[in-house]
Design an enzyme around this catalytic site. Structure first.
Site, PDB file in Angstrom:
ATOM      1  N   ASN A   1       5.394  -1.596   3.427  1.00 42.51           N
ATOM      2  CA  ASN A   1       6.660  -1.940   4.064  1.00 42.51           C
ATOM      3  C   ASN A   1       6.481  -1.954   5.576  1.00 42.51           C
ATOM      4  O   ASN A   1       5.810  -1.085   6.130  1.00 42.51           O
ATOM      5  CB  ASN A   1       7.732  -0.906   3.682  1.00 42.51           C
ATOM      6  CG  ASN A   1       8.000  -0.880   2.191  1.00 42.51           C
ATOM      7  OD1 ASN A   1       8.034  -1.924   1.540  1.00 42.51           O
ATOM      8  ND2 ASN A   1       8.189   0.314   1.635  1.00 42.51           N
TER       9      ASN A   1
ATOM     10  N   HIS B   1       0.790   2.696   5.422  1.00 43.30           N
ATOM     11  CA  HIS B   1       0.360   3.203   4.115  1.00 43.30           C
ATOM     12  C   HIS B   1       0.551   2.116   3.078  1.00 43.30           C
ATOM     13  O   HIS B   1       1.552   1.399   3.095  1.00 43.30           O
ATOM     14  CB  HIS B   1       1.153   4.452   3.723  1.00 43.30           C
ATOM     15  CG  HIS B   1       2.630   4.352   3.945  1.00 43.30           C
ATOM     16  ND1 HIS B   1       3.205   4.509   5.184  1.00 43.30           N
ATOM     17  CD2 HIS B   1       3.646   4.079   3.097  1.00 43.30           C
ATOM     18  CE1 HIS B   1       4.518   4.355   5.094  1.00 43.30           C
ATOM     19  NE2 HIS B   1       4.810   4.079   3.838  1.00 43.30           N
TER      20      HIS B   1
ATOM     21  N   HIS C   1       1.450   1.621  -0.665  1.00 38.08           N
ATOM     22  CA  HIS C   1       1.936   2.263  -1.885  1.00 38.08           C
ATOM     23  C   HIS C   1       1.140   1.673  -3.052  1.00 38.08           C
ATOM     24  O   HIS C   1       1.115   0.438  -3.214  1.00 38.08           O
ATOM     25  CB  HIS C   1       3.409   1.921  -2.124  1.00 38.08           C
ATOM     26  CG  HIS C   1       4.362   2.482  -1.121  1.00 38.08           C
ATOM     27  ND1 HIS C   1       5.110   3.616  -1.367  1.00 38.08           N
ATOM     28  CD2 HIS C   1       4.717   2.050   0.113  1.00 38.08           C
ATOM     29  CE1 HIS C   1       5.898   3.861  -0.318  1.00 38.08           C
ATOM     30  NE2 HIS C   1       5.682   2.926   0.603  1.00 38.08           N
TER      31      HIS C   1
END
Ligand code: AMP
Ligand code: ZN
Length: 113
Positions: free
Chosen positions: A86, A99, A101
């Site tokens: 995101n 990051h 996911h």
């Protein structure tokens, strides 16, 4: 710098680590959204996708290599898994250290909400 994921990298905050090498760390998400929900992060602080510079190109490849290895290790590679990053608030980014996911273990909807 007051960054939650940098603190996890430094082991100042505990996390359930599932993978680590010199450049990448992966740990279980605190609030899992699927049976497998792991966050794969660079140890280097990069705030958002927009802050990835060309000198980080190989590092981003390392994130994907780690995610693939974890997916295989967790036994979800063949069935399927989703990798999501995101960027900024409207997309749902809440921690400003990039990051991936890694989500798996259930059927995924498309488009995502
Ligand atoms: P995002 O909303 O894409 O920025 O993702 C941040 C993720 O970090 C969320 O899925 C949170 O559940 C997760 N998270 C927040 N704090 C922690 C923590 N201390 N350990 C593990 N995961 C966390
Ligand atoms: Zn950070």
């Amino acid at each position: 710098m007051d960054c939650l994921f940098c603190k996890i990298v430094k082991k100042d905050i505990p996390a359930k680590i599932v993978f680590e090498n010199d450049k990448v760390l992966a740990f279980e998400d605190l609030t899992p959204q699927a049976p497998v929900h792991i966050l794969v992060i660079p140890k280097k602080h990069i705030a958002t996708s927009l802050d990835i510079s060309r000198e980080d190109n190989s590092l981003i490849g390392e994130l994907y290599q780690a995610a693939n290895a974890i997916a295989k290790e967790k036994g979800v590679a063949e069935k399927g898994f989703r990798l999501v990053m995101n960027c900024n608030r409207e997309a749902g980014q809440t921690v400003f250290h990039i990051h991936l996911h890694l989500l798996a273990g259930r059927a995924m909807n498309w488009p995502p909400g």
